[in-house]
Design a protein around this motif. Structure first.
Motif, PDB file in Angstrom:
ATOM      1  N   ALA A 259      25.820  41.703  35.670  1.00  0.00           N
ATOM      2  CA  ALA A 259      24.841  40.953  34.881  1.00  0.00           C
ATOM      3  C   ALA A 259      25.232  39.993  35.100  1.00  0.00           C
ATOM      4  CB  ALA A 259      25.111  41.959  33.907  1.00  0.00           C
ATOM      5  N   ILE A 260      26.396  39.065  34.718  1.00  0.00           N
ATOM      6  CA  ILE A 260      26.350  37.451  34.666  1.00  0.00           C
ATOM      7  C   ILE A 260      25.781  37.027  36.358  1.00  0.00           C
ATOM      8  CG2 ILE A 260      28.098  36.039  34.857  1.00  0.00           C
ATOM      9  CD1 ILE A 260      29.917  37.961  33.109  1.00  0.00           C
ATOM     10  N   SER A 261      26.203  37.473  37.222  1.00  0.00           N
ATOM     11  CA  SER A 261      25.176  37.286  38.431  1.00  0.00           C
ATOM     12  C   SER A 261      23.905  37.184  38.342  1.00  0.00           C
ATOM     13  CB  SER A 261      25.898  37.931  38.941  1.00  0.00           C
ATOM     14  OG  SER A 261      27.675  37.094  39.356  1.00  0.00           O
ATOM     15  N   ARG A 262      23.706  38.044  37.847  1.00  0.00           N
ATOM     16  CA  ARG A 262      21.595  38.520  37.344  1.00  0.00           C
ATOM     17  C   ARG A 262      21.520  38.698  39.047  1.00  0.00           C
ATOM     18  NH1 ARG A 262      19.172  35.630  35.145  1.00  0.00           N
ATOM     19  NH2 ARG A 262      18.192  37.624  34.854  1.00  0.00           N
ATOM     20  N   ILE A 263      22.757  39.495  38.953  1.00  0.00           N
ATOM     21  CA  ILE A 263      21.830  40.602  39.648  1.00  0.00           C
ATOM     22  C   ILE A 263      21.491  42.465  39.376  1.00  0.00           C
ATOM     23  CG2 ILE A 263      22.734  42.376  42.116  1.00  0.00           C
ATOM     24  CD1 ILE A 263      24.689  39.541  42.941  1.00  0.00           C
ATOM     25  N   LEU A 264      21.731  42.094  37.955  1.00  0.00           N
ATOM     26  CA  LEU A 264      21.664  43.588  37.869  1.00  0.00           C
ATOM     27  C   LEU A 264      20.473  42.697  36.486  1.00  0.00           C
ATOM     28  CD1 LEU A 264      24.675  46.121  37.146  1.00  0.00           C
ATOM     29  CD2 LEU A 264      22.426  46.130  38.656  1.00  0.00           C
ATOM     30  N   PRO A 265      19.330  43.641  36.018  1.00  0.00           N
ATOM     31  CA  PRO A 265      18.847  42.746  34.739  1.00  0.00           C
ATOM     32  C   PRO A 265      19.023  43.038  33.324  1.00  0.00           C
ATOM     33  CG  PRO A 265      17.987  45.319  36.578  1.00  0.00           C
ATOM     34  CD  PRO A 265      18.594  44.542  36.605  1.00  0.00           C
ATOM     35  N   ILE A 266      19.214  42.610  32.861  1.00  0.00           N
ATOM     36  CA  ILE A 266      19.729  42.487  31.221  1.00  0.00           C
ATOM     37  C   ILE A 266      18.713  43.753  30.643  1.00  0.00           C
ATOM     38  CG2 ILE A 266      21.005  41.415  29.824  1.00  0.00           C
ATOM     39  CD1 ILE A 266      21.545  39.206  31.844  1.00  0.00           C
ATOM     40  N   LYS A 267      19.436  44.418  30.005  1.00  0.00           N
ATOM     41  CA  LYS A 267      18.071  44.477  28.840  1.00  0.00           C
ATOM     42  C   LYS A 267      18.238  43.407  27.361  1.00  0.00           C
ATOM     43  CE  LYS A 267      16.019  48.115  26.586  1.00  0.00           C
ATOM     44  NZ  LYS A 267      15.148  48.352  27.174  1.00  0.00           N
ATOM     45  N   THR A 268      19.141  42.783  26.648  1.00  0.00           N
ATOM     46  CA  THR A 268      19.504  42.082  25.190  1.00  0.00           C
ATOM     47  C   THR A 268      21.116  41.844  25.731  1.00  0.00           C
ATOM     48  OG1 THR A 268      20.839  43.976  24.123  1.00  0.00           O
ATOM     49  CG2 THR A 268      18.541  44.123  23.472  1.00  0.00           C
ATOM     50  N   GLY A 269      21.317  40.442  25.326  1.00  0.00           N
ATOM     51  CA  GLY A 269      22.081  39.590  25.411  1.00  0.00           C
ATOM     52  C   GLY A 269      22.056  38.492  26.183  1.00  0.00           C
ATOM     53  N   ASP A 270      22.677  37.283  25.200  1.00  0.00           N
ATOM     54  CA  ASP A 270      23.218  36.534  26.011  1.00  0.00           C
ATOM     55  C   ASP A 270      23.829  35.814  26.856  1.00  0.00           C
ATOM     56  OD1 ASP A 270      21.471  33.989  26.900  1.00  0.00           O
ATOM     57  OD2 ASP A 270      22.054  32.774  24.222  1.00  0.00           O
ATOM     58  N   ILE A 271      24.256  35.647  28.277  1.00  0.00           N
ATOM     59  CA  ILE A 271      25.043  34.372  28.468  1.00  0.00           C
ATOM     60  C   ILE A 271      25.726  32.806  28.332  1.00  0.00           C
ATOM     61  CG2 ILE A 271      26.268  34.757  30.829  1.00  0.00           C
ATOM     62  CD1 ILE A 271      24.894  37.122  31.350  1.00  0.00           C
ATOM     63  N   ILE A 272      26.809  32.372  28.099  1.00  0.00           N
ATOM     64  CA  ILE A 272      26.165  30.860  27.797  1.00  0.00           C
ATOM     65  C   ILE A 272      27.499  30.954  29.025  1.00  0.00           C
ATOM     66  CG2 ILE A 272      26.947  29.119  26.560  1.00  0.00           C
ATOM     67  CD1 ILE A 272      25.227  31.213  24.453  1.00  0.00           C
ATOM     68  N   PHE A 273      27.046  29.534  30.189  1.00  0.00           N
ATOM     69  CA  PHE A 273      28.164  28.714  31.197  1.00  0.00           C
ATOM     70  C   PHE A 273      28.515  27.579  30.885  1.00  0.00           C
ATOM     71  CE2 PHE A 273      29.343  27.622  34.796  1.00  0.00           C
ATOM     72  CZ  PHE A 273      30.574  28.454  35.444  1.00  0.00           C
ATOM     73  N   ASN A 274      29.402  27.191  30.428  1.00  0.00           N
ATOM     74  CA  ASN A 274      29.309  25.583  29.787  1.00  0.00           C
ATOM     75  C   ASN A 274      28.852  25.423  28.591  1.00  0.00           C
ATOM     76  OD1 ASN A 274      31.825  24.869  31.910  1.00  0.00           O
ATOM     77  ND2 ASN A 274      30.626  24.424  33.555  1.00  0.00           N
ATOM     78  N   GLY A 275      28.026  25.276  27.987  1.00  0.00           N
ATOM     79  CA  GLY A 275      26.946  24.945  26.627  1.00  0.00           C
ATOM     80  C   GLY A 275      25.717  25.567  27.385  1.00  0.00           C
ATOM     81  N   ASN A 276      25.484  25.808  28.263  1.00  0.00           N
ATOM     82  CA  ASN A 276      23.781  26.724  28.554  1.00  0.00           C
ATOM     83  C   ASN A 276      23.763  28.120  28.839  1.00  0.00           C
ATOM     84  OD1 ASN A 276      23.907  23.524  28.656  1.00  0.00           O
ATOM     85  ND2 ASN A 276      24.396  23.692  30.970  1.00  0.00           N
TER      86      ASN A 276
ATOM     87  N   VAL B 291      29.599  35.697  26.341  1.00  0.00           N
ATOM     88  CA  VAL B 291      29.415  36.868  26.675  1.00  0.00           C
ATOM     89  C   VAL B 291      29.303  37.369  25.262  1.00  0.00           C
ATOM     90  CG1 VAL B 291      28.786  39.296  27.512  1.00  0.00           C
ATOM     91  CG2 VAL B 291      29.596  37.406  29.340  1.00  0.00           C
ATOM     92  N   LYS B 292      27.754  37.420  25.109  1.00  0.00           N
ATOM     93  CA  LYS B 292      26.904  38.227  23.191  1.00  0.00           C
ATOM     94  C   LYS B 292      26.489  39.133  23.057  1.00  0.00           C
ATOM     95  CE  LYS B 292      26.419  33.740  21.109  1.00  0.00           C
ATOM     96  NZ  LYS B 292      25.350  32.575  21.164  1.00  0.00           N
ATOM     97  N   ASP B 293      26.820  40.276  22.975  1.00  0.00           N
ATOM     98  CA  ASP B 293      26.340  41.633  22.763  1.00  0.00           C
ATOM     99  C   ASP B 293      25.212  41.813  24.173  1.00  0.00           C
ATOM    100  OD1 ASP B 293      25.532  43.420  20.708  1.00  0.00           O
ATOM    101  OD2 ASP B 293      23.325  42.333  20.224  1.00  0.00           O
ATOM    102  N   LEU B 294      26.393  42.300  24.859  1.00  0.00           N
ATOM    103  CA  LEU B 294      25.034  41.993  26.315  1.00  0.00           C
ATOM    104  C   LEU B 294      24.798  43.762  26.860  1.00  0.00           C
ATOM    105  CD1 LEU B 294      24.329  41.168  29.711  1.00  0.00           C
ATOM    106  CD2 LEU B 294      26.435  41.790  30.505  1.00  0.00           C
ATOM    107  N   SER B 295      23.589  44.168  26.838  1.00  0.00           N
ATOM    108  CA  SER B 295      23.492  45.320  26.965  1.00  0.00           C
ATOM    109  C   SER B 295      22.898  45.904  28.501  1.00  0.00           C
ATOM    110  CB  SER B 295      22.806  46.318  25.443  1.00  0.00           C
ATOM    111  OG  SER B 295      23.233  45.946  24.697  1.00  0.00           O
TER     112      SER B 295
END
Lengths: 235, 292
Positions: free
Chosen positions: A46-63, A4-8
Motif C-alpha cells: 500500500a505504501i508503494s502504491r502497488i495495492l489500492p488504498i481504501k482510506t488513510g493517508d501516507i506521509i513521506f518526508n512531510g508530503n 501512516v495514518k488510519d490505513l484501510s
C-alpha cells in the motif's frame, strides 16, 4: 520520516487492513511482525502504491504520497525489496542493478553506488555477468537488496528478507540490514522471524489480522509476555 | 537441387515476413500477457493506407509507406490505451475477447469504406532477378530478407543494450517489481505497442509486394501464421519469434514443393502440434523455477 495514518485496504470484500497507523523516524530500523496473513506485506504494497488504498493517508518526508503515481516513489527516496526477492531472472546481475537506478541520470554517482554494492556483496561482483536466475537463493536476496540500494533510498522497505534462507544466511542478512542502517538509511522491516527482527530493530509493531495489537521498543517487545507466547515460541 | 534451393529461398522470404509480424505478437504478449488478435489487422490498415496515399492523395510510394508506418504506430498506441489498458486488471479472457472484437471491428469498418472486393496493391518492384547459376534470386526476396533481418538485428540491440529496452525486458518479466524500480510501466507498454505496430506496417509492405492484393481480410492469414510462429518459437521471447517465423516459412514452402500445396498449411499446423507436445513452452521457452 514516514507516517501512516488510519490505513484501510480491501481485497474484494475482505477487509485486509483495519485502520493501521504507525510511523518511522529518520535513522531507525522499525519492524512489523506478525503471523502469515496478518497484513504485513499489504502494508508495504500500500505504501508503494502497488495495492489500492481504501482510506488513510501516507506521509513521506512531510508530503502526502497517497495519490502519487507509484513509479515516482523511488525518486522521492522510497525503495522496496519485495517479498520473495523478485529479481529479474532473465537479466544479468549488472542489469538488475541498473534497473534499480532506473530513474537516475547521474552516471558517475550510479557507478560509485554500484561499486559500493559490489564491495558490500563481493559475490555479486564475481557473478555480475551471470543471469540472476542462476544465482542461489541467498545471492538473489543480496541482489534484491543491492538493487534497492541502487536508487540510493532514504527509506528502505524490506519484505521478509530472511524467507527461505538457511540459518547462516539469515544472520548474514540481518547483519547487512544493520550495516545499511548504520550507513544512514532508515529501514522498515517486515518479518515473520520475529526474534531476529526484534533483535536488530529499534522499535516494532505487532500485527494480527489487519490490526496493530502491540507496539513499542523492540527490547520491550522481546520481553512482552503476549509477544513471547504468540510469536517467539517461548511459553 | 535447384528446386530445393529456390524453395528454401522462398521459405526464407515468407519466413522473414512472418518473423517481423510475429515480433509484434510476442513483444505484446511478453509485456501484458495479451494475444493481440488485432495485430494482423494492422497489416490490413497499413496496406489500405498505402493504397489511399498513392491513389487518392497522390503521394509518392515512399511517402505513402512512411505515412502508413506512422499511422500504424499511432494506431497501435491508441488501441492499447483505449481498448486494452482499461481491462488490464480484469481477467485475461476479457482482453482476449476485446482483441477479437477489435479485429472484427477493423475488418468490418474496412469493408464499409473500401468494399469487400480486393484491390491491387499499388507498389510493385520490377527489378530483374539475380541469376546465381540457374538459381534465381528475386530483388523482392533480397529486399525482404535484408530489411527484416536488419530490423530484427536493430530490435535485438535495442532490447539488450538501451535503457528503454532493458526496462521493457524488466516489465515483461515482472511488472510489479518494474514499478518498484521506478519504471514508468505504462509508457513502456505504449512503446511496445508502437514498435510492434511499426514492424507490422513494414511487414505489410513486404507481404503486399509479394501478394499484391488488398482486401479487408488481408491480415487474417499472415496474422494467424505469425501468431503460430510466435507460439512455435516460444511466445514472449523475441528470438523465438524470429526462429519460429523462419521455420514456419521454410516448412511451408518445402511442403508446397515436395508434398502438396493444398496440404501445406495442414503440415505447418501439424509441426506446431508436434513441437508443442514435446516443448509446451515453444522451441526456446523454458519453465523458470524458484530458487531456494
Amino acid at each position: 520520516m514516514l507516517i501512516v495514518k488510519d490505513l484501510s485496504l480491501y481485497f474484494g470484500a475482505i477487509h485486509a487492513l483495519h485502520g493501521i497507523s504507525f510511523h518511522v523516524e529518520e535513522g531507525e530500523i522499525v519492524t512489523l511482525i506478525g503471523a502469515n496473513g496478518a497484513g504485513k506485506t499489504s502494508i508495504l504494497c500500500a505504501i508503494s502504491r502497488i495495492l489500492p488504498i481504501k482510506t488513510g493517508d501516507i506521509i513521506f518526508n512531510g508530503n502526502s504520497i497517497t495519490n502519487t503515481a507509484p513509479h515516482l516513489l523511488p525518486q522521492y527516496g522510497l525503495s522496496q525489496v519485495p517479498e520473495g526477492r523478485r529479481v529479474f531472472a532473465r537479466m544479468s546481475v549488472k542489469e538488475n542493478l541498473e534497473m534499480g537506478a532506473f530513474f537516475r541520470k547521474d552516471t558517475a554517482q550510479i557507478r560509485r553506488d554500484r561499486d559500493r554494492v559490489y564491495e558490500q556483496f563481493p559475490r555479486l561482483k564475481e557473478r555480475r555477468h551471470q543471469l540472476a536466475g542462476t544465482l542461489s537463493g541467498g545471492e538473489q536476496q543480496m541482489l534484491a537488496i543491492g538493487r534497492a540500494l541502487m536508487s540510493s533510498p532514504k527509506l528502505l522497505m524490506m519484505d521478509e528478507p530472511s524467507m527461505g534462507l538457511s540459518p547462516i544466511l539469515v544472520s548474514e542478512i540481518f547483519e547487512i540490514i544493520k550495516t545499511i542502517n548504520e550507513a544512514g538509511t532508515t529501514v522498515l522491516l517486515v518479518e515473520q522471524n520475529a526474534n531476529m527482527a526484534l533483535s536488530v530493530s529499534h522499535r516494532g509493531y505487532v500485527l494480527e489480522t489487519g490490526k496493530i495489537i502491540a507496539e513499542g521498543k523492540s527490547q520491550d517487545l522481546l520481553n512482552n509476555e503476549l509477544v513471547k507466547k504468540a510469536y517467539l515460541g517461548i511459553a | 537441387m535447384t528446386l530445393f534451393l529456390s524453395q528454401l529461398l522462398n521459405g526464407i522470404h515468407v519466413g522473414s515476413i512472418y518473423a517481423l509480424i510475429a515480433l509484434g505478437y510476442t513483444m505484446v504478449y511478453g509485456i501484458v500477457q495479451l494475444i493481440n488478435f488485432a495485430h494482423g489487422d494492422i497489416l490490413m490498415l497499413s496496406a489500405y493506407l498505402v493504397v489511399v496515399g498513392i491513389t487518392k492523395l497522390g503521394l509518392s510510394p515512399a511517402l505513402s509507406v512512411l505515412l502508413s508506418i506512422v499511422v500504424a504506430v499511432v494506431f497501435g498506441v491508441i488501441l492499447e490505451r483505449v481498448a486494452y489498458r482499461p481491462l488490464r486488471s480484469s481477467p485475461r479472457i476479457s482482453s482476449l475477447i476485446t482483441a477479437i472484437g477489435v479485429s472484427m471491428l477493423m475488418q468490418n469498418v474496412a469493408q464499409l469504406i473500401f468494399s469487400p472486393n480486393p484491390i491491387p496493391y499499388p507498389i510493385t518492384l520490377s527489378v530483374p532477378a539475380l541469376n546465381l547459376g540457374g538459381l534465381y534470386l528475386s530483388f523482392t526476396t533480397l529486399l525482404t530478407v535484408v530489411l527484416s533481418v536488419g530490423l530484427m538485428f536493430l530490435l535485438q540491440i535495442f532490447v539488450s543494450s538501451t535503457k528503454a529496452g532493458k526496462a521493457m525486458r524488466a516489465v515483461s518479466e515482472d511488472t510489479g517489481t518494474a514499478l518498484l524500480m521506478g519504471i514508468h510501466v505504462n509508457r513502456i507498454i505504449s512503446l511496445t505497442f508502437a514498435i510492434g505496430s511499426g514492424l507490422a506496417a513494414i511487414g505489410s509492405l513486404l507481404y503486399c509486394i509479394a501478394y499484391p492484393s488488398v482486401a479487408p481480410t488481408l491480415g487474417s492469414l499472415p496474422g494467424i501464421k505469425a501468431f503460430i510462429a510466435a507460439v512455435l518459437g516460444g511466445i514472449g521471447l523475441i528470438p523465438g519469434a524470429m526462429l519460429g517465423g523462419f521455420i514456419l516459412g521454410i516448412a511451408e514452402s518445402l511442403a508446397k514443393a515436395y508434398i502438396s500445396s493444398r496440404m501445406s498449411d495442414a503440415i505447418v499446423y501439424g509441426i506446431l502440434i508436434i513441437v508443442l507436445l514435446f516443448k509446451p513452452a515453444g522451441l526456446l521457452g523454458t519453465k523458470t523455477r524458484e530458487k531456494v
